[in-house]
Design an enzyme around this catalytic site. Structure first.
Site, short mmCIF file in Angstrom:
data_model
loop_
_atom_site.label_atom_id
_atom_site.label_comp_id
_atom_site.label_asym_id
_atom_site.label_seq_id
_atom_site.Cartn_x
_atom_site.Cartn_y
_atom_site.Cartn_z
N ASP A 68 0.84 -1.20 0.00
CA ASP A 68 0.00 0.00 0.00
C ASP A 68 0.88 1.26 0.00
OD1 ASP A 68 0.89 -0.11 2.60
OD2 ASP A 68 -1.06 0.24 3.51
N SER A 69 2.20 1.06 0.10
CA SER A 69 3.12 2.18 -0.11
C SER A 69 2.91 2.80 -1.48
CB SER A 69 4.58 1.72 0.04
OG SER A 69 4.81 0.57 -0.77
N ASP A 107 -1.11 -6.25 -0.35
CA ASP A 107 -1.32 -5.55 0.92
C ASP A 107 -2.81 -5.19 1.03
OD1 ASP A 107 0.15 -4.80 3.08
OD2 ASP A 107 1.09 -3.06 2.12
N LYS A 137 -1.28 -9.35 2.95
CA LYS A 137 -0.55 -8.87 4.14
C LYS A 137 -1.46 -7.93 4.91
CE LYS A 137 2.93 -5.74 3.99
NZ LYS A 137 2.36 -4.67 4.84
N GLU A 139 -1.52 -5.45 8.60
CA GLU A 139 -0.69 -4.85 9.64
C GLU A 139 -1.29 -5.09 11.02
OE1 GLU A 139 0.10 -0.71 8.82
OE2 GLU A 139 0.92 -1.14 6.83
N GLU A 204 9.06 -4.23 10.58
CA GLU A 204 9.49 -2.93 10.04
C GLU A 204 9.88 -1.99 11.17
OE1 GLU A 204 6.78 -1.08 7.27
OE2 GLU A 204 7.98 0.75 7.16
O1 KIV Z 1 3.48 -1.19 1.66
C1 KIV Z 1 4.66 -1.52 1.75
O2 KIV Z 1 5.51 -1.16 0.92
C2 KIV Z 1 5.06 -2.35 2.86
C3 KIV Z 1 6.50 -2.67 2.99
C4 KIV Z 1 7.22 -1.52 3.56
C5 KIV Z 1 6.73 -3.90 3.76
O3 KIV Z 1 4.26 -2.72 3.65
#
Ligand code: KIV
Length: 314
Positions: A68-69, A107, A137, A139, A204
């Protein structure tokens, strides 16, 4: 290289099925645990689009995370909170189309798994069904969510420590687990995620010592970002690796290339060539077939530009 024309007129080749440097054996979630068991480091990178995902896959990266970055590094948002499930799906599909070998992880964005477990499950199913994700993924220590996804046959990668979706609660992007109490909490959370069925955990922004202990204590792999070298694998954000973020890199980032310099220089060169009429050249132009020229001459068609005199065009 054979160039095949793809719909849309782009020159491209379909993803390679042969990879000389790395075996094409598909990476799966159980394979990550086997890598840990064998002491083989896991390479992971974020991915957001077809061409760069294809390059990363062909370079032998084991895990590609549609992070989600992308809200920040691709879409220009201030943090990761704004990106939606539909936007994530759009990018996940492009990544999926590019990748043959790497494990593709999607994500789950902020808000898509923070309420009812049933709603989180429904969103995760979309990533599998509509984008071909092989794991999702999430969080934080959302143990019920991880258990429900695992029971629904969706592998889950956990994410602890500096969890960017908690930016407002954390009061910024800060290294986590720096007090004795916080260390005990993150270790308990990691164990709980593993017990609930998580296939791996991203750590992280945590002290190296804490990541090392969690890594030793769990049978599932840890994948670190700003968590030191003792994790079972490492992940970086693609745009950090290649200097494409327009901001000073964090301490843990190592830049392996300067794509910003490469792209800027190529574009400036192109602009200069256009401005000086140095692009395109005659060799880069299509030409009227001889028969068509003759036919036009035969019917006496008016020619405003004499043949072979294209250099005289204004
Ligand atoms: O969204 C992302 O890029 C991440 C990584 C930093 C692990 O969650």
């Amino acid at each position: 290289m054979t160039l095949a024309s793809f719909p849309g007129g782009c020159s491209s080749t379909p993803p390679s099925t042969s990879n000389t440097a790395h075996s094409i054996t598909k990476v799966t979630v159980p394979a990550l645990t086997e890598m840990k068991r064998q002491g083989k480091p896991i390479s992971a990178l974020t991915a957001y689009d077809y061409p760069t995902s294809r390059l990363a896959d062909e370079a032998g990266i084991d895990l590609l995370l549609v992070g989600d970055s992308l809200a920040m590094v691709v879409l220009g948002h201030e943090n990761t909170l704004a990106v939606t499930v539909d936007e994530m799906l759009h990018h996940a599909r492009a990544v999926r189309r590019a990748v043959r070998r790497a494990l593709v992880v999607a994500d789950m964005p902020f808000g898509s798994y923070h309420g009812e477990v049933a709603q989180g499950l429904a969103n995760a199913i979309r990533f599998v069904k509509e984008a071909g994700a092989e794991a999702v993924k999430i969080e934080g220590a959302r143990i019920d969510m991880v258990r429900a996804l695992t029971e629904a046959e969706i592998p889950v990668i956990g994410h602890l420590g500096l969890t960017p979706q908690s930016v407002h609660r954390m009061g910024g992007y800060r290294v986590q687990a720096r007090t004795a109490e916080a260390v005990l909490q993150i270790k308990a959370d990691a164990r709980a995620l593993a017990d609930a069925g998580a296939g791996a955990i991203v750590l992280e922004g945590v002290p190296r010592e804490v990541a090392a202990e969690i890594t030793v204590e769990l049978a599932i792999p840890t994948i670190g970002i700003g968590a030191g070298p003792d994790c079972d694998g490492q992940i970086l954000v693609f745009h950090d690796l290649l200097n494409l973020t327009f901001s000073p890199p964090a301490k843990f980032v190592r830049q392996y290339g300067d794509a910003a310099a490469l792209i800027r220089s190529a574009i400036e060169h192109y602009r200069e060539d256009v401005e000086h009429r140095a692009f395109p050249s005659d060799e880069e132009s299509y030409h009227l077939p001889e028969e068509a020229r003759k036919a036009l001459d035969e019917i006496g068609a008016k020619r405003t530009v004499p043949a072979h005199d294209f250099n005289s065009l204004p």
